[in-house]
Design an enzyme around this catalytic site. Structure first.
Site, PDB file in Angstrom:
ATOM      1  N   GLY A 128     -13.364  -2.917   3.753  1.00  0.00           N
ATOM      2  CA  GLY A 128     -14.264  -3.769   3.000  1.00  0.00           C
ATOM      3  C   GLY A 128     -13.485  -4.922   2.417  1.00  0.00           C
ATOM      4  N   GLN A 163     -11.822 -11.526  -3.558  1.00  0.00           N
ATOM      5  CA  GLN A 163     -10.478 -11.299  -3.008  1.00  0.00           C
ATOM      6  C   GLN A 163      -9.996 -12.472  -2.165  1.00  0.00           C
ATOM      7  OE1 GLN A 163     -11.603  -7.129  -1.551  1.00  0.00           O
ATOM      8  NE2 GLN A 163      -9.406  -6.949  -1.852  1.00  0.00           N
ATOM      9  N   CYS A 214      -6.174  -0.791  -1.112  1.00  0.00           N
ATOM     10  CA  CYS A 214      -6.865  -2.071  -1.278  1.00  0.00           C
ATOM     11  C   CYS A 214      -6.023  -3.175  -0.667  1.00  0.00           C
ATOM     12  CB  CYS A 214      -7.073  -2.336  -2.767  1.00  0.00           C
ATOM     13  SG  CYS A 214      -7.905  -3.886  -3.130  1.00  0.00           S
ATOM     14  N   LEU A 215      -6.680  -4.100   0.017  1.00  0.00           N
ATOM     15  CA  LEU A 215      -5.946  -5.212   0.629  1.00  0.00           C
ATOM     16  C   LEU A 215      -5.284  -6.108  -0.421  1.00  0.00           C
ATOM     17  CD1 LEU A 215      -8.472  -6.182   3.439  1.00  0.00           C
ATOM     18  CD2 LEU A 215      -6.344  -4.896   3.689  1.00  0.00           C
ATOM     19  N   HIS A 227     -15.903   0.904  -4.557  1.00  0.00           N
ATOM     20  CA  HIS A 227     -14.649   0.140  -4.580  1.00  0.00           C
ATOM     21  C   HIS A 227     -14.938  -1.361  -4.463  1.00  0.00           C
ATOM     22  CE1 HIS A 227     -10.273  -0.468  -3.418  1.00  0.00           C
ATOM     23  NE2 HIS A 227     -10.838  -1.602  -3.033  1.00  0.00           N
ATOM     24  N   GLU A 228     -15.795  -1.732  -3.514  1.00  0.00           N
ATOM     25  CA  GLU A 228     -16.062  -3.158  -3.284  1.00  0.00           C
ATOM     26  C   GLU A 228     -16.830  -3.779  -4.444  1.00  0.00           C
ATOM     27  OE1 GLU A 228     -14.410  -4.672  -1.125  1.00  0.00           O
ATOM     28  OE2 GLU A 228     -13.705  -2.816  -0.247  1.00  0.00           O
ATOM     29  N   HIS A 272     -14.754  -4.714  -7.387  1.00  0.00           N
ATOM     30  CA  HIS A 272     -14.080  -6.012  -7.267  1.00  0.00           C
ATOM     31  C   HIS A 272     -14.923  -7.131  -7.874  1.00  0.00           C
ATOM     32  CE1 HIS A 272     -10.423  -5.342  -5.009  1.00  0.00           C
ATOM     33  NE2 HIS A 272     -11.041  -4.673  -4.067  1.00  0.00           N
TER      34      HIS A 272
END
Ligand code: NI
Length: 191
Positions: A49, A54, A102-103, A144-145, A148
């Site tokens: 995701g 981000q 996480c990226l 999670h997304e 953000h």
């Protein structure tokens, strides 16, 4: 389409609350191009995701997709989903421990408690209503997304910092037990 740069832990953009998008802005060519970039960037980085914030765009849009993902080979597939202005509500009290990465948090994973069942309301990229119940790992990914979009990173939610691990040490010491546990969860609740 273009691959965007992904903000890394410590950049203030990741700590902003992203703003809502209205229907006209969503339908604009610029926003539709941006969503294409978001998807392209997620796929290029092999993410499950990616939230707009981000890639330095503080709007309430995120993309989620799990195909044959080398970062997450144990994850059930999720077809490409774009959530606009998502609102998540836990269904019931059940929670599960998810090992997340996480990226925007390079080479770190940790255990986060997530609601197992989740009511999702959002628009898709065309402004159509999404109203669905998701479960298990898929519910964890959604949480999670959407975190953000509120400036929250998974590291904020790691209740026991001793679970933090690099990806290499995750594979060596934690992956087998996690995959066994999560496979049982997926078999029981679906995704
Ligand atoms: Ni993330």
């Amino acid at each position: 389409m273009a691959i965007r740069k992904i903000a890394q832990l410590g950049h203030p953009v990741l700590r902003q609350r992203a703003r809502e998008v209205d229907r006209d802005e969503l339908a604009s060519a610029a926003t539709q191009r941006f969503i294409d970039d978001l998807i392209e960037t997620m796929r290029d980085a092999s993410g499950a995701g990616l939230a707009a914030i981000q890639v330095y765009e503080p709007v309430r849009i995120c993309a989620i997709e799990v195909g044959d993902n080398p970062r997450y080979p144990y994850k059930p597939r999720i077809p490409l989903t774009v959530l606009v202005n998502p609102v998540l509500t836990p269904v019931g009290d059940e929670r599960f421990d998810n090992y997340e990465g996480c990226l925007s948090v390079p080479n770190l994973r940790g255990v986060v408690s997530r609601a197992t069942h989740l009511h999702v309301r959002a628009w898709d990229r065309d402004g159509n209503e999404i109203d669905e119940i998701v479960h298990g790992l898929k519910a964890g990914t959604y949480q999670h997304e959407v975190d953000h979009l509120d400036g929250v990173l998974f590291v904020d939610r790691v209740t026991d910092p001793r679970t933090l691990t690099t990806w290499t040490e995750f594979d060596r010491h934690h992956k087998d037990a996690f995959v066994a546990r999560i496979t049982e969860l997926v078999a029981r609740v679906g995704s």
